[in-house]
Design a protein around this motif. Structure first.
Motif, PDB file in Angstrom:
ATOM      1  N   ILE A  38       0.743  -1.389  -0.091  1.00 16.97           N
ATOM      2  CA  ILE A  38       0.003   0.110   0.141  1.00 16.97           C
ATOM      3  C   ILE A  38       0.778   1.261   0.059  1.00 16.97           C
ATOM      4  N   ALA A  39       1.905   1.276   0.719  1.00 19.18           N
ATOM      5  CA  ALA A  39       2.879   2.410   0.751  1.00 19.18           C
ATOM      6  C   ALA A  39       3.376   2.581  -0.710  1.00 19.18           C
ATOM      7  N   LEU A  40       3.861   1.679  -1.260  1.00 16.26           N
ATOM      8  CA  LEU A  40       4.280   1.696  -2.545  1.00 16.26           C
ATOM      9  C   LEU A  40       3.309   2.236  -3.600  1.00 16.26           C
ATOM     10  N   ILE A  41       2.139   1.690  -3.453  1.00 12.23           N
ATOM     11  CA  ILE A  41       0.938   2.574  -4.322  1.00 12.23           C
ATOM     12  C   ILE A  41       0.877   3.813  -3.839  1.00 12.23           C
ATOM     13  N   ILE A  42       0.657   4.196  -2.749  1.00  9.11           N
ATOM     14  CA  ILE A  42       0.529   5.572  -2.410  1.00  9.11           C
ATOM     15  C   ILE A  42       1.653   6.388  -2.835  1.00  9.11           C
ATOM     16  N   ALA A  43       2.944   5.918  -2.722  1.00 11.19           N
ATOM     17  CA  ALA A  43       3.790   6.700  -3.283  1.00 11.19           C
ATOM     18  C   ALA A  43       3.852   7.171  -4.637  1.00 11.19           C
ATOM     19  N   TYR A  44       3.289   5.882  -5.480  1.00 12.48           N
ATOM     20  CA  TYR A  44       3.083   6.066  -7.140  1.00 12.48           C
ATOM     21  C   TYR A  44       2.096   7.264  -7.142  1.00 12.48           C
ATOM     22  N   ALA A  45       0.810   7.095  -6.398  1.00  9.42           N
ATOM     23  CA  ALA A  45      -0.355   7.766  -6.566  1.00  9.42           C
ATOM     24  C   ALA A  45      -0.044   9.472  -6.370  1.00  9.42           C
ATOM     25  N   ILE A  46       0.920   9.803  -5.523  1.00 10.93           N
ATOM     26  CA  ILE A  46       1.233  11.051  -4.884  1.00 10.93           C
ATOM     27  C   ILE A  46       2.529  11.703  -5.942  1.00 10.93           C
ATOM     28  N   LEU A  47       3.412  10.756  -5.936  1.00 13.95           N
ATOM     29  CA  LEU A  47       4.765  11.141  -6.525  1.00 13.95           C
ATOM     30  C   LEU A  47       4.245  11.092  -8.111  1.00 13.95           C
ATOM     31  N   MET A  80       4.373 -18.408  -7.629  1.00 16.12           N
ATOM     32  CA  MET A  80       4.973 -17.179  -6.555  1.00 16.12           C
ATOM     33  C   MET A  80       4.162 -17.014  -5.427  1.00 16.12           C
ATOM     34  N   GLY A  81       4.397 -16.589  -4.578  1.00 14.27           N
ATOM     35  CA  GLY A  81       3.642 -16.017  -3.069  1.00 14.27           C
ATOM     36  C   GLY A  81       2.666 -14.787  -3.501  1.00 14.27           C
ATOM     37  N   ALA A  82       1.631 -14.773  -2.945  1.00 18.28           N
ATOM     38  CA  ALA A  82       0.735 -13.454  -3.053  1.00 18.28           C
ATOM     39  C   ALA A  82       1.713 -12.333  -2.679  1.00 18.28           C
ATOM     40  N   GLY A  83       2.311 -12.436  -1.742  1.00 22.56           N
ATOM     41  CA  GLY A  83       3.172 -11.004  -1.491  1.00 22.56           C
ATOM     42  C   GLY A  83       3.878 -10.832  -2.585  1.00 22.56           C
ATOM     43  N   ASP A  84       4.713 -11.354  -3.385  1.00 19.33           N
ATOM     44  CA  ASP A  84       5.454 -11.391  -4.335  1.00 19.33           C
ATOM     45  C   ASP A  84       4.612 -10.614  -5.516  1.00 19.33           C
ATOM     46  N   ALA A  85       3.365 -11.410  -5.765  1.00 17.67           N
ATOM     47  CA  ALA A  85       2.658 -10.861  -6.929  1.00 17.67           C
ATOM     48  C   ALA A  85       2.076  -9.153  -6.754  1.00 17.67           C
ATOM     49  N   LYS A  86       1.548  -9.070  -5.295  1.00 15.15           N
ATOM     50  CA  LYS A  86       1.265  -7.995  -5.123  1.00 15.15           C
ATOM     51  C   LYS A  86       2.279  -6.848  -5.233  1.00 15.15           C
ATOM     52  N   PHE A  87       3.443  -7.024  -4.652  1.00 11.03           N
ATOM     53  CA  PHE A  87       4.663  -6.240  -4.770  1.00 11.03           C
ATOM     54  C   PHE A  87       5.033  -5.811  -6.372  1.00 11.03           C
ATOM     55  N   ILE A  88       4.961  -6.803  -7.057  1.00 10.38           N
ATOM     56  CA  ILE A  88       5.268  -6.506  -8.501  1.00 10.38           C
ATOM     57  C   ILE A  88       4.340  -5.805  -9.034  1.00 10.38           C
ATOM     58  N   ALA A  89       3.073  -5.886  -8.970  1.00 12.89           N
ATOM     59  CA  ALA A  89       2.072  -4.883  -9.169  1.00 12.89           C
ATOM     60  C   ALA A  89       1.989  -3.636  -8.687  1.00 12.89           C
ATOM     61  N   ALA A  90       2.385  -3.346  -7.426  1.00 15.74           N
ATOM     62  CA  ALA A  90       2.531  -2.175  -6.835  1.00 15.74           C
ATOM     63  C   ALA A  90       3.547  -1.371  -7.391  1.00 15.74           C
ATOM     64  N   ALA A  91       4.718  -2.217  -7.923  1.00 14.47           N
ATOM     65  CA  ALA A  91       5.917  -1.436  -8.484  1.00 14.47           C
ATOM     66  C   ALA A  91       5.826  -1.119  -9.660  1.00 14.47           C
ATOM     67  N   SER A  92       4.934  -1.736 -10.513  1.00 15.02           N
ATOM     68  CA  SER A  92       4.970  -1.630 -12.023  1.00 15.02           C
ATOM     69  C   SER A  92       4.543  -0.417 -12.279  1.00 15.02           C
ATOM     70  N   PRO A  93       3.882   0.597 -11.956  1.00 10.15           N
ATOM     71  CA  PRO A  93       3.466   1.718 -12.439  1.00 10.15           C
ATOM     72  C   PRO A  93       4.685   2.624 -12.578  1.00 10.15           C
ATOM     73  N   MET A  94       5.644   2.380 -11.696  1.00  6.06           N
ATOM     74  CA  MET A  94       6.863   3.190 -11.899  1.00  6.06           C
ATOM     75  C   MET A  94       7.860   2.726 -12.853  1.00  6.06           C
ATOM     76  N   ILE A  95       7.591   1.928 -13.602  1.00  7.23           N
ATOM     77  CA  ILE A  95       8.633   1.248 -14.538  1.00  7.23           C
ATOM     78  C   ILE A  95       7.853   1.300 -15.738  1.00  7.23           C
ATOM     79  N   MET A  96       8.753   1.980 -16.833  1.00  8.56           N
ATOM     80  CA  MET A  96       7.982   1.894 -18.083  1.00  8.56           C
ATOM     81  C   MET A  96       8.505   0.684 -19.075  1.00  8.56           C
ATOM     82  N   ILE A  97       7.346   0.498 -19.912  1.00  8.72           N
ATOM     83  CA  ILE A  97       7.639  -0.555 -20.649  1.00  8.72           C
ATOM     84  C   ILE A  97       8.816  -0.745 -21.709  1.00  8.72           C
ATOM     85  N   ALA A  98       9.143   0.663 -21.988  1.00 11.11           N
ATOM     86  CA  ALA A  98      10.440   0.885 -22.873  1.00 11.11           C
ATOM     87  C   ALA A  98      11.735   0.282 -22.301  1.00 11.11           C
TER      88      ALA A  98
END
Length: 163
Positions: A38-47, A80-98
């Protein structure tokens, strides 16, 4: 176009403590907490509002949705574990497909580095200092939060430094 150095600098102050926490909690308890995700998602939402043009900011949210669905499927398949899946999803907005090639290389390096580091630490004085860590006890399971969080952190550091 890949992530800009300016965008990486926006994310780094939030990602550094989250990445350290995720690595620590996954090695000590074999859990990536919802609090960290959630902290990672909030960080993306704001920053993200400052890091990207608004249209790009909105588009990057689709990465979270897609990676969450993929992660849920991989978790259901026992990959993979559920936490791993959630972390990858939360981090993905900060990563560009390029930058996908860079991410793959970084993940491969982080996996190898984390595995070697974890196994060496498991047979060192560190294990005597923290004998209660779950990652020492799990046998075949490995704390993937360590290489996943380091991949995100190194990605942002490399982009911030070299672009």
């Amino acid at each position: 176009m890949g992530l800009t150095a300016q965008a990486a600098w926006w994310f780094l102050p939030a990602v550094i403590p989250i990445a350290i926490y995720v690595s620590w909690s996954d090695m000590s308890a074999m859990k990536i907490t919802n609090k960290a995700v959630i902290a990672l998602i909030i960080a993306y939402a704001i920053l993200g509002l400052f890091a990207f043009p608004f249209q790009t900011y909105l588009w990057q949210w689709t990465h979270l949705a897609v990676m969450l669905v993929v992660g849920i499927m991989l978790n259901a398949g026992g990959v993979m574990g559920a936490g791993d899946a959630k972390f990858i999803a939360a981090a993905s907005p900060m990563i560009m497909i390029a930058d996908l090639r860079l991410i793959i290389v970084l993940l491969a390096a982080a996996l190898i580095g984390a595995y070697v580091t974890h196994r060496l630490a498991m047979h060192s004085a560190l294990r005597r200092m923290v004998p209660e860590w779950e990652s020492w006890k799990t046998g075949k399971r490995f704390p993937m939060g360590f290489p996943l969080s380091m991949t995100l952190l190194f990605y942002l550091l490399i982009v911030a430094t070299y672009r």
